[in-house]
Design a protein around this motif. Structure first.
Motif, mmCIF file in Angstrom:
data_model
loop_
_atom_site.group_PDB
_atom_site.id
_atom_site.type_symbol
_atom_site.label_atom_id
_atom_site.label_comp_id
_atom_site.label_asym_id
_atom_site.label_seq_id
_atom_site.Cartn_x
_atom_site.Cartn_y
_atom_site.Cartn_z
ATOM 1 N N THR A 31 0.834 -1.201 0.000
ATOM 2 C CA THR A 31 0.000 0.000 0.000
ATOM 3 C C THR A 31 0.874 1.260 0.000
ATOM 4 O O THR A 31 0.632 2.190 -0.772
ATOM 5 C CB THR A 31 -0.943 -0.013 1.223
ATOM 6 O OG1 THR A 31 -1.774 -1.178 1.141
ATOM 7 C CG2 THR A 31 -1.815 1.211 1.279
ATOM 8 N N LEU A 36 -0.659 4.904 -1.298
ATOM 9 C CA LEU A 36 -2.039 4.915 -0.818
ATOM 10 C C LEU A 36 -2.081 4.780 0.696
ATOM 11 O O LEU A 36 -1.187 4.187 1.302
ATOM 12 C CB LEU A 36 -2.820 3.754 -1.448
ATOM 13 C CG LEU A 36 -2.972 3.808 -2.966
ATOM 14 C CD1 LEU A 36 -3.526 2.495 -3.493
ATOM 15 C CD2 LEU A 36 -3.856 4.964 -3.376
ATOM 16 N N SER A 37 -3.144 5.293 1.280
ATOM 17 C CA SER A 37 -3.368 5.141 2.718
ATOM 18 C C SER A 37 -4.277 3.942 2.953
ATOM 19 O O SER A 37 -4.928 3.450 2.022
ATOM 20 C CB SER A 37 -4.028 6.400 3.288
ATOM 21 O OG SER A 37 -5.358 6.513 2.798
ATOM 22 N N THR A 39 -7.018 4.058 4.569
ATOM 23 C CA THR A 39 -8.378 4.543 4.325
ATOM 24 C C THR A 39 -8.727 4.452 2.849
ATOM 25 O O THR A 39 -9.833 4.042 2.489
ATOM 26 C CB THR A 39 -8.526 5.990 4.827
ATOM 27 O OG1 THR A 39 -8.100 6.046 6.189
ATOM 28 C CG2 THR A 39 -9.948 6.475 4.723
ATOM 29 N N GLN A 40 -7.792 4.809 1.999
ATOM 30 C CA GLN A 40 -8.033 4.708 0.561
ATOM 31 C C GLN A 40 -8.222 3.257 0.132
ATOM 32 O O GLN A 40 -9.083 2.950 -0.694
ATOM 33 C CB GLN A 40 -6.881 5.351 -0.219
ATOM 34 C CG GLN A 40 -6.861 6.864 -0.097
ATOM 35 C CD GLN A 40 -5.617 7.469 -0.701
ATOM 36 O OE1 GLN A 40 -4.499 6.981 -0.486
ATOM 37 N NE2 GLN A 40 -5.784 8.542 -1.459
ATOM 38 N N ALA A 43 -11.637 2.141 1.095
ATOM 39 C CA ALA A 43 -12.609 2.683 0.142
ATOM 40 C C ALA A 43 -12.605 1.877 -1.156
ATOM 41 O O ALA A 43 -13.673 1.536 -1.684
ATOM 42 C CB ALA A 43 -12.313 4.153 -0.134
ATOM 43 N N SER A 69 -15.048 12.211 2.782
ATOM 44 C CA SER A 69 -15.095 11.124 1.793
ATOM 45 C C SER A 69 -14.942 11.670 0.381
ATOM 46 O O SER A 69 -14.259 11.075 -0.448
ATOM 47 C CB SER A 69 -16.421 10.368 1.882
ATOM 48 O OG SER A 69 -16.463 9.596 3.026
ATOM 49 N N LEU A 72 -11.314 12.357 -0.287
ATOM 50 C CA LEU A 72 -10.598 11.095 -0.451
ATOM 51 C C LEU A 72 -10.891 10.499 -1.827
ATOM 52 O O LEU A 72 -9.984 10.054 -2.537
ATOM 53 C CB LEU A 72 -11.014 10.120 0.649
ATOM 54 C CG LEU A 72 -10.413 8.734 0.561
ATOM 55 C CD1 LEU A 72 -9.791 8.356 1.893
ATOM 56 C CD2 LEU A 72 -11.467 7.725 0.177
ATOM 57 N N LEU A 73 -12.149 10.526 -2.221
ATOM 58 C CA LEU A 73 -12.544 9.960 -3.504
ATOM 59 C C LEU A 73 -12.004 10.787 -4.670
ATOM 60 O O LEU A 73 -11.636 10.231 -5.705
ATOM 61 C CB LEU A 73 -14.060 9.815 -3.568
ATOM 62 C CG LEU A 73 -14.635 8.823 -2.549
ATOM 63 C CD1 LEU A 73 -16.152 8.931 -2.486
ATOM 64 C CD2 LEU A 73 -14.199 7.408 -2.844
ATOM 65 N N ARG A 75 -9.165 12.244 -4.735
ATOM 66 C CA ARG A 75 -7.773 11.809 -4.913
ATOM 67 C C ARG A 75 -7.708 10.476 -5.659
ATOM 68 O O ARG A 75 -6.828 10.264 -6.488
ATOM 69 C CB ARG A 75 -7.062 11.718 -3.565
ATOM 70 C CG ARG A 75 -6.733 13.086 -2.983
ATOM 71 C CD ARG A 75 -5.785 13.012 -1.799
ATOM 72 N NE ARG A 75 -6.325 12.343 -0.627
ATOM 73 C CZ ARG A 75 -7.091 12.925 0.296
ATOM 74 N NH1 ARG A 75 -7.418 14.190 0.179
ATOM 75 N NH2 ARG A 75 -7.523 12.246 1.328
ATOM 76 N N LEU A 76 -8.642 9.565 -5.342
ATOM 77 C CA LEU A 76 -8.655 8.272 -6.035
ATOM 78 C C LEU A 76 -9.021 8.438 -7.509
ATOM 79 O O LEU A 76 -8.492 7.723 -8.366
ATOM 80 C CB LEU A 76 -9.609 7.307 -5.331
ATOM 81 C CG LEU A 76 -9.189 6.852 -3.928
ATOM 82 C CD1 LEU A 76 -10.277 6.009 -3.284
ATOM 83 C CD2 LEU A 76 -7.865 6.102 -3.964
ATOM 84 N N GLN A 79 -5.947 9.751 -9.247
ATOM 85 C CA GLN A 79 -4.947 8.691 -9.413
ATOM 86 C C GLN A 79 -5.385 7.644 -10.443
ATOM 87 O O GLN A 79 -4.632 6.725 -10.741
ATOM 88 C CB GLN A 79 -4.678 8.013 -8.071
ATOM 89 C CG GLN A 79 -3.956 8.914 -7.086
ATOM 90 C CD GLN A 79 -3.862 8.261 -5.718
ATOM 91 O OE1 GLN A 79 -4.867 7.939 -5.094
ATOM 92 N NE2 GLN A 79 -2.631 8.075 -5.259
#
Length: 149
Positions: A31, A36-37, A39-40, A43, A69, A72-73, A75-76, A79
């Motif tokens: 990870t 990535l964290s 938490t990510q 998710a 959230s 966080l989303l 950022r995903l 990426q």
């Protein structure tokens, strides 16, 4: 009887501790290498296992606000690990889906987490594997009696 229960708890706790430590060490390392964290990753796993997932469900799963959230989303999405799509049943709401890259990250993280199992299997005899299988099947059945899955 108390002595055997004490021994059971001692052996079980020691085994579970090693299983969790070995599984999570490789998972954490993978990870971190991916930037990535945890938490990510939680998710990503939630989105993978819950089709039609939305931001509110992620917030509930993570125990954070919708705003947290959403960040966080975002950022995903940046990426390239997830995408937001319109919900065909309600265009006002967005669905979250994994991209191919997101699915690859989850697959690779699972392989990293389980790598030590492959090494362990190489050290076990057929008889030992059969004993472990029997014990784990028995344990699984008894756990279902306590609280059905």
């Amino acid at each position: 009887m108390d002595e055997i229960r004490r021994k059971y708890f001692e052996v079980f706790e020691r085994a579970m501790g090693q299983i969790m430590q070995r599984s999570m060490r490789s998972f954490w390392q993978y990870t971190k290498e991916q930037g990535l964290s945890m938490t990510q990753m939680v998710a990503l796993r939630h989105i993978h296992y819950n089709q039609d997932c939305n931001i509110s469900q992620i917030s509930e799963e993570l125990g954070v606000t919708t705003a947290a959230s959403s960040q966080l989303l975002d950022r995903l999405v940046q990426q390239g690990l997830i995408a937001r799509r319109e919900n065909p049943n309600d265009r006002r709401h967005k669905q979250l889906v994994l991209t191919e890259k997101g699915r690859q990250i989850l697959t690779e993280s699972t392989v990293a987490r389980q790598q030590w199992l492959y090494q362990l299997v190489e050290r076990l005899s057929v008889e030992e594997m059969e004993q472990i299988i029997d014990a784990l099947e028995l344990m699984t059945e008894r756990m279902k009696e306590i609280e059905p899955v």
